[in-house]
Design a protein around this motif. Structure first.
Motif, PDB file in Angstrom:
ATOM      1  N   VAL A 112      -3.664 -13.699  -5.769  1.00 38.80           N
ATOM      2  CA  VAL A 112      -3.139 -12.640  -4.758  1.00 38.80           C
ATOM      3  C   VAL A 112      -4.365 -12.365  -3.671  1.00 38.80           C
ATOM      4  CG1 VAL A 112      -2.190 -10.056  -4.609  1.00 38.80           C
ATOM      5  CG2 VAL A 112      -1.475 -11.634  -6.593  1.00 38.80           C
ATOM      6  N   ASP A 113      -3.949 -12.666  -2.597  1.00 35.74           N
ATOM      7  CA  ASP A 113      -5.105 -12.708  -1.720  1.00 35.74           C
ATOM      8  C   ASP A 113      -5.224 -11.452  -1.103  1.00 35.74           C
ATOM      9  OD1 ASP A 113      -5.455 -15.585  -2.239  1.00 35.74           O
ATOM     10  OD2 ASP A 113      -3.887 -16.103  -0.908  1.00 35.74           O
ATOM     11  N   SER A 114      -4.041 -10.775  -0.876  1.00 29.78           N
ATOM     12  CA  SER A 114      -4.447  -9.343  -0.045  1.00 29.78           C
ATOM     13  C   SER A 114      -3.035  -8.647  -0.725  1.00 29.78           C
ATOM     14  CB  SER A 114      -4.310  -9.404   1.182  1.00 29.78           C
ATOM     15  OG  SER A 114      -3.265  -9.638   1.931  1.00 29.78           O
ATOM     16  N   PHE A 115      -3.347  -7.317  -1.039  1.00 28.38           N
ATOM     17  CA  PHE A 115      -2.248  -6.585  -1.479  1.00 28.38           C
ATOM     18  C   PHE A 115      -2.502  -5.029  -0.842  1.00 28.38           C
ATOM     19  CE2 PHE A 115      -0.306  -3.695  -4.361  1.00 28.38           C
ATOM     20  CZ  PHE A 115       0.720  -4.279  -5.155  1.00 28.38           C
ATOM     21  N   LYS A 116      -1.713  -4.847   0.119  1.00 33.48           N
ATOM     22  CA  LYS A 116      -2.068  -3.575   1.088  1.00 33.48           C
ATOM     23  C   LYS A 116      -0.569  -2.854   1.466  1.00 33.48           C
ATOM     24  CE  LYS A 116      -5.118  -5.453   4.183  1.00 33.48           C
ATOM     25  NZ  LYS A 116      -4.670  -6.682   5.259  1.00 33.48           N
ATOM     26  N   MET A 117      -1.025  -1.322   1.120  1.00 33.85           N
ATOM     27  CA  MET A 117       0.183  -0.552   1.371  1.00 33.85           C
ATOM     28  C   MET A 117       0.159  -0.223   2.853  1.00 33.85           C
ATOM     29  SD  MET A 117       2.212   0.916  -0.603  1.00 33.85           S
ATOM     30  CE  MET A 117       3.563   1.998   0.022  1.00 33.85           C
ATOM     31  N   GLU A 118       1.283  -0.616   3.781  1.00 34.80           N
ATOM     32  CA  GLU A 118       1.305  -0.170   5.081  1.00 34.80           C
ATOM     33  C   GLU A 118       2.680   0.704   5.272  1.00 34.80           C
ATOM     34  OE1 GLU A 118       1.195  -3.746   7.594  1.00 34.80           O
ATOM     35  OE2 GLU A 118      -0.741  -4.183   6.591  1.00 34.80           O
ATOM     36  N   LYS A 119       2.301   1.984   5.579  1.00 38.35           N
ATOM     37  CA  LYS A 119       3.697   2.999   5.595  1.00 38.35           C
ATOM     38  C   LYS A 119       4.394   2.728   4.378  1.00 38.35           C
ATOM     39  CE  LYS A 119       3.338   3.554  10.451  1.00 38.35           C
ATOM     40  NZ  LYS A 119       3.676   2.810  11.621  1.00 38.35           N
ATOM     41  N   LYS A 120       5.535   2.468   4.455  1.00 33.29           N
ATOM     42  CA  LYS A 120       6.345   2.381   3.409  1.00 33.29           C
ATOM     43  C   LYS A 120       6.659   0.830   2.843  1.00 33.29           C
ATOM     44  CE  LYS A 120       8.596   6.604   3.602  1.00 33.29           C
ATOM     45  NZ  LYS A 120       9.932   7.644   4.009  1.00 33.29           N
ATOM     46  N   LEU A 121       5.786   0.004   3.065  1.00 41.66           N
ATOM     47  CA  LEU A 121       5.880  -1.311   2.799  1.00 41.66           C
ATOM     48  C   LEU A 121       4.757  -1.832   2.192  1.00 41.66           C
ATOM     49  CD1 LEU A 121       7.939  -3.848   3.582  1.00 41.66           C
ATOM     50  CD2 LEU A 121       6.585  -4.088   5.441  1.00 41.66           C
ATOM     51  N   ILE A 122       4.788  -2.575   1.217  1.00 45.41           N
ATOM     52  CA  ILE A 122       3.788  -3.253   0.535  1.00 45.41           C
ATOM     53  C   ILE A 122       3.413  -4.690   1.022  1.00 45.41           C
ATOM     54  CG2 ILE A 122       2.570  -4.010  -1.709  1.00 45.41           C
ATOM     55  CD1 ILE A 122       4.220  -1.980  -3.126  1.00 45.41           C
ATOM     56  N   VAL A 123       2.600  -4.945   1.667  1.00 39.92           N
ATOM     57  CA  VAL A 123       2.413  -6.262   2.074  1.00 39.92           C
ATOM     58  C   VAL A 123       1.590  -7.205   1.294  1.00 39.92           C
ATOM     59  CG1 VAL A 123       1.780  -7.810   4.326  1.00 39.92           C
ATOM     60  CG2 VAL A 123       2.673  -5.265   4.594  1.00 39.92           C
TER      61      VAL A 123
END
Ligand SMILES: Nc1nc2c(ncn2[C@@H]2O[C@H](COP(=O)(O)OP(=O)(O)OP(=O)(O)O)[C@@H](O)[C@H]2O)c(=O)[nH]1
Length: 298
Positions: free
Chosen positions: A220-231
């Motif tokens: 898992v290279d990145s796991f980011k919370m962006e507003k209401k979305l997990i990218v």
């Protein structure tokens, strides 16, 4: 004071077992206080699949999956039940969940007949008591007590959080005294990335039949919370070009199938919308490559 150092701290593994729809995931979500149990149908091997870790002041309960019975659609297949029982050989306590609103209890009786083959302590949770009248609950407590020597029989409603705390206390009381098996913060940190990896591995395996080594060759290279979305950006590492071709499929069709199925499961697990970007990388000799080994967590 650190309770963990006290002699009364308890820890261990609890396996959840029950017919499909008994409410196992709902219970886990309730006790873990967040939406995070996975309900995948992975057929086989990984025996100690950790579903969640409950840390209390006096204990650490590690809930593990029971492959086969968990969400099995062919429950009455003895072989599958046997597999689940094999998995239960590794746990300290078995938590058996029954849906009291189910019409007949044939699947439950089969499970009980199998439970008799183990010497593990079993706690019975009679779930969904919010759906039936009290009289039936009392009767079922009596009936089930006759069928097996349960350590405790506890009527609960996983969804309404009725008696769930008592249930946990019963499970806790059956664990051996000892320190935590995992650091207290394990749940959040290992679980999300670990489970994302697991979900992707499982999809690759289920859709292509290709075994991706355990938790090592999906990153898992990145796991980011962006507003209401997990990218989430994740890579599937393979050792040969031909494998890359299989995973990507014709015009990317396989990869997009893997991605979409994995995304749905991750959304179910996190309760959030997810944008999942998957990459396939040929990483020759990753075993010999120090940097890669670090990246893979060794
Ligand atoms: N009324 C009521 N419904 C419940 C309760 N617990 C679970 N349910 C519902 O029962 C259904 C099945 O629950 P799950 O938690 O998915 O059951 P499960 O045992 O994980 O099911 P599988 O994944 O098929 O093995 C869901 O619709 C839940 O909302 C409860 O205490 N009361």
């Amino acid at each position: 004071m650190n309770k963990e150092n006290e002699t009364n701290f308890r820890s261990g593994f609890a396996g959840i077992i029950g017919a499909p729809n008994a409410g196992k995931s709902t219970l886990l979500n309730q006790v873990l206080g967040q939406k995070i149990s996975i309900t995948s149908k992975k057929p086989q091997t990984t025996r100690d699949r950790i579903l969640g870790i409950v840390n209390t002041v006096s204990s650490q309960i590690v809930f593990v999956d029971t492959p086969g019975i968990h969400k099995s659609t062919t429950l009455l297949n003895r072989r599958i039940v046997d597999q689940a029982l094999l998995a239960l050989e590794d746990v300290d306590v078995i938590l058996f969940m029954v849906d009291v609103a189910a019409r007949n209890y044939s699947a439950e009786k089969l499970i009980i007949s199998q439970l008799k083959k183990t010497s593990k302590p079993v706690v019975l949770a009679l779930n969904k008591i919010d759906l039936v009248d009290k009289g039936l609950v009392y009767r079922l407590v009596e009936e089930f007590r006759k069928l097996h020597d349960f350590k405790a029989v506890i009527p609960v409603s996983a969804i309404k959080d009725i008696q769930v705390k008592n249930l946990l206390e019963e499970v806790e009381s059956l664990l051996a005294k000892g320190p935590r098996l995992f650091p207290e913060e394990t749940f959040t940190d290992v679980s999300e990335k670990f489970m994302v990896k697991e979900i992707i591995r499982e999809k690759v395996f289920r859709l292509t039949g290709m075994e991706i080594p355990y938790s090592s060759a999906v990153t898992v290279d990145s796991f980011k919370m962006e507003k209401k979305l997990i990218v989430i950006h994740a890579s599937i590492h393979v050792v040969r070009d031909s494998q890359k071709g299989i995973i990507i499929g014709k015009k990317g069709s396989m990869l997009s199938k893997i991605g979409s199925k994995a995304r749905k499961d991750i959304e179910k697990m996190t309760g959030q919308k997810v944008l999942l970007k998957l990459f396939v990388k040929v990483t020759k000799n990753w075993v010999d490559n120090g940097r890669m080994l670090n990246e893979f967590g060794y």
